[in-house]
Design a protein around this motif. Structure first.
Motif, short mmCIF file in Angstrom:
data_model
loop_
_atom_site.label_atom_id
_atom_site.label_comp_id
_atom_site.label_asym_id
_atom_site.label_seq_id
_atom_site.Cartn_x
_atom_site.Cartn_y
_atom_site.Cartn_z
N THR A 191 9.16 7.41 10.32
CA THR A 191 8.12 6.17 10.03
C THR A 191 7.96 6.04 8.44
OG1 THR A 191 8.56 5.33 12.22
CG2 THR A 191 7.48 3.91 10.62
N THR A 192 8.12 5.19 7.82
CA THR A 192 7.15 5.72 6.21
C THR A 192 7.07 3.28 5.87
OG1 THR A 192 7.79 6.16 3.48
CG2 THR A 192 9.93 4.77 4.63
N ILE A 193 6.22 3.83 4.85
CA ILE A 193 5.95 2.40 3.98
C ILE A 193 5.63 2.82 3.00
CG2 ILE A 193 4.28 0.72 4.37
CD1 ILE A 193 2.83 1.09 6.98
N TYR A 194 6.00 2.10 2.34
CA TYR A 194 6.31 2.25 0.50
C TYR A 194 5.99 0.98 -0.15
CZ TYR A 194 11.16 0.36 0.65
OH TYR A 194 12.31 -0.70 1.40
N VAL A 195 5.61 1.09 -1.07
CA VAL A 195 6.00 0.73 -2.42
C VAL A 195 6.66 0.98 -4.26
CG1 VAL A 195 3.43 0.43 -3.25
CG2 VAL A 195 4.58 -1.47 -3.74
N LYS A 196 7.74 -0.02 -4.14
CA LYS A 196 8.23 0.40 -5.76
C LYS A 196 7.70 -0.35 -7.04
CE LYS A 196 12.77 0.54 -5.07
NZ LYS A 196 14.08 0.64 -5.19
N VAL A 197 7.26 0.16 -7.85
CA VAL A 197 6.54 -0.38 -9.27
C VAL A 197 7.62 -0.28 -10.08
CG1 VAL A 197 4.78 -0.74 -10.60
CG2 VAL A 197 4.70 -0.16 -8.22
N PRO A 198 8.20 -1.26 -10.68
CA PRO A 198 8.84 -1.12 -12.90
C PRO A 198 8.07 -0.59 -13.27
CG PRO A 198 9.06 -3.07 -10.43
CD PRO A 198 8.08 -2.45 -10.49
N THR A 199 8.45 0.11 -14.21
CA THR A 199 7.97 0.89 -15.75
C THR A 199 7.33 -0.03 -16.68
OG1 THR A 199 9.22 2.24 -16.39
CG2 THR A 199 8.34 3.13 -14.55
N SER A 200 8.39 -1.06 -16.52
CA SER A 200 8.39 -2.19 -17.27
C SER A 200 9.19 -3.10 -17.16
CB SER A 200 9.43 -1.38 -19.20
OG SER A 200 10.11 -0.76 -18.43
N GLN A 201 9.34 -4.53 -17.85
CA GLN A 201 9.97 -5.67 -17.71
C GLN A 201 11.25 -5.15 -18.10
OE1 GLN A 201 7.36 -8.68 -19.08
NE2 GLN A 201 8.28 -10.05 -17.75
N THR A 202 12.25 -5.24 -16.77
CA THR A 202 13.24 -5.61 -17.42
C THR A 202 13.69 -6.46 -16.41
OG1 THR A 202 14.11 -3.75 -15.26
CG2 THR A 202 13.43 -3.21 -17.49
N ASN A 203 15.53 -7.00 -16.50
CA ASN A 203 16.47 -8.13 -16.10
C ASN A 203 16.17 -7.96 -14.53
OD1 ASN A 203 16.67 -9.44 -18.51
ND2 ASN A 203 19.08 -8.14 -18.80
N PHE A 204 15.57 -8.76 -14.27
CA PHE A 204 15.82 -8.85 -12.79
C PHE A 204 14.91 -8.16 -11.97
CE2 PHE A 204 19.79 -10.56 -14.25
CZ PHE A 204 19.61 -12.29 -14.36
N SER A 205 13.74 -7.26 -12.37
CA SER A 205 13.17 -6.28 -12.42
C SER A 205 12.02 -6.98 -11.54
CB SER A 205 12.28 -5.52 -13.29
OG SER A 205 11.27 -7.14 -13.68
N GLY A 206 11.09 -6.14 -10.05
CA GLY A 206 10.08 -6.52 -9.83
C GLY A 206 9.94 -5.55 -8.46
N THR A 207 8.64 -5.81 -7.90
CA THR A 207 7.90 -4.83 -7.19
C THR A 207 8.50 -5.00 -5.52
OG1 THR A 207 5.44 -5.60 -8.43
CG2 THR A 207 5.65 -4.05 -5.90
N VAL A 208 8.97 -3.31 -5.13
CA VAL A 208 9.50 -3.73 -4.21
C VAL A 208 8.50 -2.93 -3.02
CG1 VAL A 208 11.30 -2.56 -2.58
CG2 VAL A 208 11.90 -3.74 -5.02
N SER A 209 8.36 -3.92 -1.73
CA SER A 209 7.84 -3.42 -0.41
C SER A 209 8.36 -3.31 0.53
CB SER A 209 6.65 -3.77 -0.81
OG SER A 209 6.52 -4.87 -0.40
N GLY A 210 8.34 -2.32 1.51
CA GLY A 210 9.31 -2.03 3.08
C GLY A 210 8.32 -0.87 3.28
N ILE A 211 9.24 -1.19 4.75
CA ILE A 211 9.61 -0.23 5.78
C ILE A 211 10.56 0.71 6.01
CG2 ILE A 211 9.84 -1.68 7.58
CD1 ILE A 211 7.08 0.15 9.00
N GLY A 212 10.30 1.64 6.85
CA GLY A 212 12.00 2.38 6.83
C GLY A 212 11.55 3.39 7.73
N VAL A 213 12.74 3.78 8.91
CA VAL A 213 12.59 4.92 10.27
C VAL A 213 14.74 5.27 10.33
CG1 VAL A 213 11.37 3.03 12.00
CG2 VAL A 213 14.12 2.48 11.52
N GLY A 214 13.86 6.31 10.23
CA GLY A 214 15.57 7.77 10.45
C GLY A 214 14.75 8.44 10.83
N LEU A 215 15.79 9.59 10.42
CA LEU A 215 15.73 11.30 11.44
C LEU A 215 16.10 12.01 10.42
CD1 LEU A 215 18.07 9.83 14.44
CD2 LEU A 215 15.96 10.31 14.72
N PHE A 216 15.80 13.13 10.45
CA PHE A 216 15.85 14.32 9.52
C PHE A 216 16.18 15.54 10.35
CE2 PHE A 216 11.81 16.72 9.49
CZ PHE A 216 10.83 15.93 9.84
N PHE A 217 16.47 16.19 9.82
CA PHE A 217 17.23 17.89 10.84
C PHE A 217 16.59 19.20 9.08
CE2 PHE A 217 20.94 16.50 8.66
CZ PHE A 217 21.07 17.99 7.74
#
Length: 217
Positions: A191-217
């Motif tokens: 499980t992960t909790i994350y945030v993405k922050v734009p390095t600069s102001q571009t067309n339709f940019s914005g800060t993203v936050s969320g949560i994810g679940v998955g599997l790995f091998f």
């Protein structure tokens, strides 16, 4: 926990937004991984983007559309990633639907007679992220969102149409990933909790936050 937790990247979005769940894997044993094996993961996540205002250098069209976007929007999707020790590489795809129903001044002339009624919009986003895990559970990343904003609209006296505008938005990301080592089993949840922050102001940019679940091998 193995440093394969790198695999759950901020590329999940949506934000983000979005790729579709495909939960299917195999696995390297821990001893193989510790001697240089590669980890692979697939997962699904949900998130939210808070849109930036249009930059002063944006075109009239982009400024007009940005003005009618909601302050934030939700989406869902997934990604696939691969890790190499402390580092990882993630590829994501996400889609978000936005209900709008507002007039957009795409000429930026304050004349409503040539505005278009934006009925709804769709954000189709792809991302690639390079990840680094300096300590257990915590990761940093740098990547780029590349996608398309699709605006379903109706101009005065014309039929409904879809206008598509591409964008590219570099970002920094950080997150926390918690999971179980795949000791004897074929797969391990994470499980992960994350945030993405734009390095600069571009067309339709914005800060993203969320949560994810998955599997790995």
């Amino acid at each position: 926990m193995l440093k394969r937790t790198l695999l759950l990247s901020s590329g999940l979005v949506i934000v983000l937004f979005f790729l579709f769940p495909a939960i299917s894997f195999g696995q390297f044993r821990i001893e193989d991984y510790q001697s240089g094996g590669v980890g692979i993961g697939i997962w699904y996540g949900v998130g939210s983007i808070t849109f930036d205002a249009a930059s002063s250098s944006a075109s009239d069209e982009v400024q007009g559309y940005t003005d009618v976007l909601p302050s934030s929007a939700q989406g869902a999707g997934g990604a696939i990633g691969i890790s190499f020790g402390d580092f990882g590489l993630n590829f994501g795809f996400d889609v978000g639907e936005l209900e709008i129903d507002k007039l957009a001044d795409i000429q930026q002339n304050s004349d409503v007679s040539d505005d278009v009624l934006v009925i709804k919009a769709r954000r189709i986003n792809r991302s690639i992220t390079v990840l680094f895990q300096p300590v257990r559970f915590f990761y940093l990343g740098f990547g780029t969102d590349i996608g398309t904003m699709e605006f379903v609209q109706k101009a005065p006296g014309e039929d409904r149409e879809t206008n598509r505008i591409g964008y590219e938005s570099p970002f920094y990301s950080l997150g926390v990933a918690i999971g179980f080592d795949p000791t004897e089993s074929l797969v391990a949840p994470i499980t992960t909790i994350y945030v993405k922050v734009p390095t600069s102001q571009t067309n339709f940019s914005g800060t993203v936050s969320g949560i994810g679940v998955g599997l790995f091998f």
